[in-house]
Design a protein around this motif. Sequence first.
Motif, short mmCIF file in Angstrom:
data_model
loop_
_atom_site.label_atom_id
_atom_site.label_comp_id
_atom_site.label_asym_id
_atom_site.label_seq_id
_atom_site.Cartn_x
_atom_site.Cartn_y
_atom_site.Cartn_z
N ARG A 88 36.91 39.49 41.67
CA ARG A 88 37.77 39.60 40.48
C ARG A 88 38.63 40.85 40.53
NH1 ARG A 88 33.79 37.36 35.77
NH2 ARG A 88 34.29 35.16 36.08
N GLU A 89 38.07 41.95 41.02
CA GLU A 89 38.85 43.18 41.14
C GLU A 89 39.98 43.01 42.16
OE1 GLU A 89 40.43 46.92 40.67
OE2 GLU A 89 39.17 45.73 39.35
N LEU A 90 39.68 42.39 43.29
CA LEU A 90 40.72 42.14 44.30
C LEU A 90 41.80 41.22 43.76
CD1 LEU A 90 38.45 41.77 47.43
CD2 LEU A 90 40.17 43.54 47.09
N LEU A 91 41.42 40.22 43.00
CA LEU A 91 42.39 39.31 42.41
C LEU A 91 43.22 40.01 41.33
CD1 LEU A 91 40.24 36.07 42.29
CD2 LEU A 91 42.22 36.51 43.76
N ILE A 131 34.82 38.33 51.54
CA ILE A 131 34.38 37.44 50.45
C ILE A 131 34.75 36.00 50.81
CG2 ILE A 131 34.68 36.87 48.02
CD1 ILE A 131 35.30 39.86 47.57
N ALA A 132 33.74 35.15 50.89
CA ALA A 132 33.96 33.75 51.24
C ALA A 132 34.23 32.91 50.00
CB ALA A 132 32.74 33.21 51.98
N VAL A 133 35.30 32.13 50.06
CA VAL A 133 35.65 31.20 49.00
C VAL A 133 36.04 29.87 49.61
CG1 VAL A 133 36.41 32.98 47.36
CG2 VAL A 133 38.07 31.92 48.88
N ASP A 134 35.95 28.83 48.81
CA ASP A 134 36.43 27.51 49.19
C ASP A 134 37.62 27.17 48.33
OD1 ASP A 134 34.41 26.85 51.13
OD2 ASP A 134 33.02 26.57 49.47
N ASP A 144 31.24 28.16 40.33
CA ASP A 144 32.24 28.23 39.27
C ASP A 144 33.60 28.56 39.85
OD1 ASP A 144 30.39 27.76 37.26
OD2 ASP A 144 29.93 29.88 37.03
N SER A 145 34.63 28.09 39.17
CA SER A 145 35.99 28.39 39.59
C SER A 145 36.26 29.88 39.40
CB SER A 145 36.97 27.56 38.76
OG SER A 145 38.28 27.80 39.17
N LEU A 146 36.78 30.51 40.44
CA LEU A 146 37.09 31.93 40.41
C LEU A 146 38.54 32.16 40.02
CD1 LEU A 146 36.24 34.87 41.13
CD2 LEU A 146 37.00 34.36 43.47
N ASP A 181 27.77 34.21 44.45
CA ASP A 181 28.01 34.78 43.13
C ASP A 181 27.88 36.32 43.11
OD1 ASP A 181 28.80 34.06 40.47
OD2 ASP A 181 26.83 34.77 39.82
N ALA A 182 27.16 36.87 44.07
CA ALA A 182 27.01 38.33 44.14
C ALA A 182 28.36 39.02 44.41
CB ALA A 182 26.00 38.70 45.22
N ASP A 183 29.34 38.27 44.93
CA ASP A 183 30.67 38.83 45.23
C ASP A 183 31.64 38.72 44.06
OD1 ASP A 183 30.04 39.48 47.88
OD2 ASP A 183 30.53 37.46 48.58
#
Length: 101
Positions: free
Chosen positions: A61-64, A25-28, A2-4, A54-56
């Motif tokens: 979300r808190e970091l963002l 935290i790994a994201v693409d 899902d889009s973060l 998804d566990a991250d």
Amino acid sequence: MDSLYSAADPIEAEILRGYLENHGIAVDVVGAALWGASGELPAGSGPRLLLRDDADRDRARELLRVYEHRRHAGASWICRCGEPSPIHFETCWACGQERPA
């Protein structure tokens, strides 16, 4: 996946990718290549961050949330070298030292 987060532009997307990566935290980043066609594509077609694990999600979300707060605060911090940097910079633009806690 899902889009973060929907970034304002490809530069912000890469900044946030690095920010999250520095916190483990790994994201693409997807959609950055479409940036040149903005205005011709539907809204929401720009760069987005996709979470790999998804566990991250809660931690990401808190970091963002912290990033958004700093970005909109318009504040700056003063490095030990004496140079002011925008609050959303994690390191000094002039000397590369990390922002104090």
